[in-house]
Design a protein around this motif. Structure first.
Motif: not given
Length: 134
Positions: A1-16
């Motif tokens: 999978m490839f996508s560019h992350f926004t800071l919000e998206q990256a932080n939201k998925m950080l726990p997993s």
């Protein structure tokens, strides 16, 4: 999978992502434990049966380790260093590709660096206009 992350998206998925990274670390420890036992216990050189069984255990541990890395990177994150605990999330700033950079122990993504820069090029996110991170 490839996508560019926004800071919000990256932080939201950080726990997993951190959970998956911890699975990688656990698998790495298991490989080291089995390999050390395999290399240092003379019983594995004294018997073909014991050797083959332990070698299969080592192969399974290595497979599990690489599978855990694959599972982590399937999220779109790039593993930069397992030993240093470095992961990067591809992102865009001013339509240029950058990395949002996470280091083990951090609870949120606080740094970024250019596509061709490494850890030493990390800059605080607060040094840029967050609206530019898309």
């Amino acid at each position: 999978m490839f996508s560019h992350f926004t800071l919000e998206q990256a932080n939201k998925m950080l726990p997993s992502v951190i959970e998956k990274f911890n699975t990688v670390l656990d698998a790495k420890v298991q490989v080291a434990r089995v390999q050390s036992d395999f290399e240092n216990n003379p019983k594995y050189m004294a018997s073909f049966k014991d050797y083959i069984i332990k070698k299969q255990e080592l192969n399974s541990a290595i497979t599990k380790f690489y599978k855990s890395i694959e599972d982590l990177e399937a999220t779109g994150v790039s593993v930069k260093s397992i030993d240093q605990g470095l992961l990067d999330f591809p992102s865009l700033m001013f339509n240029e590709e950058i990395w949002l950079c996470w280091k083990q122990g951090e609870t949120e993504i606080k740094f970024w660096h250019g596509k061709d820069e490494g850890f030493n090029g990390r800059k605080p996110i607060e040094s840029v206009d967050l609206e530019k991170l898309r």
